[in-house]
Design an enzyme around this catalytic site. Sequence first.
Site, PDB file in Angstrom:
ATOM      1  CG  HIS A 165      87.923 -22.781  36.549  1.00 20.58           C
ATOM      2  ND1 HIS A 165      87.069 -23.787  36.135  1.00 20.58           N
ATOM      3  CD2 HIS A 165      87.374 -22.287  37.687  1.00 20.58           C
ATOM      4  CE1 HIS A 165      86.059 -23.892  36.991  1.00 20.58           C
ATOM      5  NE2 HIS A 165      86.219 -22.994  37.946  1.00 20.58           N
ATOM      6  CB  CYS A 204      83.912 -23.554  45.308  1.00 25.87           C
ATOM      7  SG  CYS A 204      84.339 -24.955  46.338  1.00 25.87           S
ATOM      8  NE  ARG A 254      82.396 -28.727  38.468  1.00 27.78           N
ATOM      9  CZ  ARG A 254      83.161 -27.822  39.076  1.00 27.78           C
ATOM     10  NH1 ARG A 254      82.965 -27.526  40.353  1.00 27.78           N
ATOM     11  NH2 ARG A 254      84.117 -27.188  38.417  1.00 27.78           N
ATOM     12  CG  ASP A 255      82.360 -24.012  39.216  1.00 29.41           C
ATOM     13  OD1 ASP A 255      81.963 -23.804  40.363  1.00 29.41           O
ATOM     14  OD2 ASP A 255      83.488 -23.676  38.826  1.00 29.41           O
ATOM     15  CG  ASN A 260      82.380 -20.868  36.732  1.00 31.19           C
ATOM     16  OD1 ASN A 260      81.600 -21.345  37.549  1.00 31.19           O
ATOM     17  ND2 ASN A 260      83.537 -21.406  36.464  1.00 31.19           N
ATOM     18  CG  HIS A 277      84.965 -18.749  39.971  1.00 30.48           C
ATOM     19  ND1 HIS A 277      83.698 -19.202  40.220  1.00 30.48           N
ATOM     20  CD2 HIS A 277      85.711 -19.859  39.739  1.00 30.48           C
ATOM     21  CE1 HIS A 277      83.685 -20.534  40.151  1.00 30.48           C
ATOM     22  NE2 HIS A 277      84.891 -20.955  39.864  1.00 30.48           N
TER      23      HIS A 277
END
Length: 271
Positions: free
Chosen positions: A199, A232, A10-11, A241, A201
């Site tokens: 989370h 993003c 996803r990310d 990430n 990055h």
Amino acid sequence: MIRIVEMGPRDGLQNIKNNIPTEVKIAFVDALSQAGLDEIEVSSFVSPKRVPQLADAAEVFAGITRNPKVRYMALVPNEKGLDGAIGAKADKIAVFTAASETFNQMNINATIAESVERFRPVVERSPVPVRGYVSTAFYCPYEGKVTPTYVVEVIKKLLELGCDEISIGDTIGKAQPDEVSELLAESLKVCPPKKTAMHFHDTFGQAVNNAKAAAKLGITVFDASAGGIGGCPFAPGAPGNISTEALARTFDSGLDLNALAKASSIMRPYL
Ligand code: HMG
Ligand code: MG
């Protein structure tokens, strides 16, 4: 022992410009499912005009071979997204807002308060557990430094809605370990370690140190992406990430590094 929530499909993929065939995404998720992970964020049910890279979320969910030991999560911004996730038989969903108004507008076209109201029926109707992301918890690409008090207010709102877990996002990878400790000192007063995920990055190579700072305060759940892909599209300069491999080498995670390497190699031709 830490638990890694895999973000790659996803990310990771939402920020890759190249067209990635659906079968390749399915192969990526299937390979990750063999690496000892117990949670994988498979895709998002968002506007395909905003994030065309993940427009095939339903097909990806339908095509994967589910490992019964893995929970397959879907990111959803609203009730339409929830319907997509329910149709796809996601085991968990994630709603997402931010601690900075400008980023939230750019990302989901809503104020923080509007987004929380949008999530209310999503959380109420969700048949599966709900994670709530708080993005830009340290720095906003538009507004700069974000104060911990503001982040804590957003966390409280998401918990009041009924979110089961909060993931605190360093969306542009600018946090330093002391800032992580500072925020957690406040947020843990309202959200215990077992409900908190971090989370990170990784822009300036601080993500592993940030994770260590969080682990010192009792955090055991970390989001990461295989191969360190990610970012993003609505946060200029957002890097990948923290890589699942880096976390798995730093902490005891129970993950199979060879299986992870195989999964990461599937995406390499598309980066
Ligand atoms: P909106 O622009 O406010 O307008 O969308 P809307 O709700 O009126 O919908 C506009 C169009 O989108 C309509 O289609 C809707 O049907 C459609 P049209 O009539 O133009 O053909 N639509 C949808 N389609 C599919 N699934 C849906 C959906 N909802 C509406 N669920 C919206 C608001 C939030 C939908 C939009 O702004 C959007 O999709 N934004 C993308 C946000 C996104 O995916 N960002 C990246 C993920 S967040 C992230 O990466 C951070 C994180 O990793 C943590 C961190 O690092 O900090 C989680
Ligand atoms: Mg992210």
